[in-house]
Enzyme design. Structure first.
Site, PDB file in Angstrom:
ATOM      1  N   ASP A  20       1.223  -1.123   0.007  1.00 22.22           N
ATOM      2  CA  ASP A  20      -0.008   0.094  -0.021  1.00 22.22           C
ATOM      3  C   ASP A  20       1.079   1.378   0.138  1.00 22.22           C
ATOM      4  OD1 ASP A  20      -1.886   1.665   0.392  1.00 22.22           O
ATOM      5  OD2 ASP A  20      -1.446   1.165   2.255  1.00 22.22           O
ATOM      6  N   ASP A  22      -0.017   4.700   1.149  1.00 24.03           N
ATOM      7  CA  ASP A  22      -0.103   5.927   2.069  1.00 24.03           C
ATOM      8  C   ASP A  22      -0.350   5.134   3.693  1.00 24.03           C
ATOM      9  OD1 ASP A  22      -0.736   8.220   0.896  1.00 24.03           O
ATOM     10  OD2 ASP A  22      -1.908   7.713  -0.754  1.00 24.03           O
ATOM     11  N   ASP A 178      -1.980  -0.269   5.932  1.00 22.35           N
ATOM     12  CA  ASP A 178      -2.592   0.159   7.280  1.00 22.35           C
ATOM     13  C   ASP A 178      -3.226  -0.354   8.011  1.00 22.35           C
ATOM     14  OD1 ASP A 178      -2.435   3.085   7.374  1.00 22.35           O
ATOM     15  OD2 ASP A 178      -1.759   2.122   5.368  1.00 22.35           O
TER      16      ASP A 178
END
Length: 204
Positions: A20, A22, A178
């Protein structure tokens, strides 16, 4: 530089890694939240998007989040207009975005050794701008964004698309994520997932 402290990255057991962007590879979530606040305020909806809700929704396409906010607060915000305003606000903050140290080092250690991709819920324009600014575009064989799939995270589409482009079976891919929608998406794709905690700013 931002750090997440101790995270154990596996030495093997995977044939490709999907990152991922961001909040995982780059510490950009504060800039994204500020951009959201500015965009919503511009359209008379300032203060409705709480920070904890924002982080819980991390990785989801902007337009999908606007639709949820419309339902939650009985609003009629234009998803396309908010998405554009949010993008422009974020791009002005791009100079403040930096790597999450441990994740970047893990990516660098695998560079050229196994296939790697970025799979982000952001738009292609913004994701590629971010990677280019940080000088890591050439680390990755593929970049898949919300623009490339019909269903964004938490649907598995973006990770399945990445594994297809990399030519590696989903079950042999490792994902670094995240946010809950991304973790759910990766698990739904049948991939192993390492959850990256929120970074702390490290001064040197």
């Amino acid at each position: 530089m931002s750090s997440i402290g101790l995270v154990e990255f596996p030495k093997g057991g995977f044939e490709a890694v999907i990152f991922d962007c961001d909040g995982t590879l780059v510490d950009s979530m504060p800039a994204h939240f500020d951009a959201w606040c500015e965009a919503l305020a511009t359209f008379g909806a300032g203060g409705i998007f709480k920070e904890d809700v924002f982080f819980a929704m991390g990785g989801r396409p902007t337009r999908d989040i606007v639709k949820d906010l419309n339902v939650e607060y009985d609003l009629k915000l234009d998803p396309d207009a908010i998405a554009l305003a949010k993008r422009e606000a974020y791009l002005k903050k791009l100079a403040n975005v930096e790597f999450i140290e441990e994740v970047a080092e893990f990516a660098q250690s695998l560079r050229g050794k196994i296939p790697m991709a970025v799979a982000s819920g952001g738009s292609r324009y913004v994701v590629e701008k971010t990677l280019s600014l940080l000088g890591c575009s050439d680390w990755f064989d593929e970049v898949v964004t919300a623009d490339d799939v019909t269903n964004g995270k938490p649907a598995p589409d973006i990770f399945l698309k990445a594994s297809q482009l990399l030519g590696v079976e989903p079950g042999k891919c490792l994902v670094l994520e995240d946010a809950p929608p991304g973790v759910i998406a990766a698990q739904a794709a049948g991939m192993s997932v390492i959850t990256i905690p929120m970074p702390l700013v490290v001064t040197r």
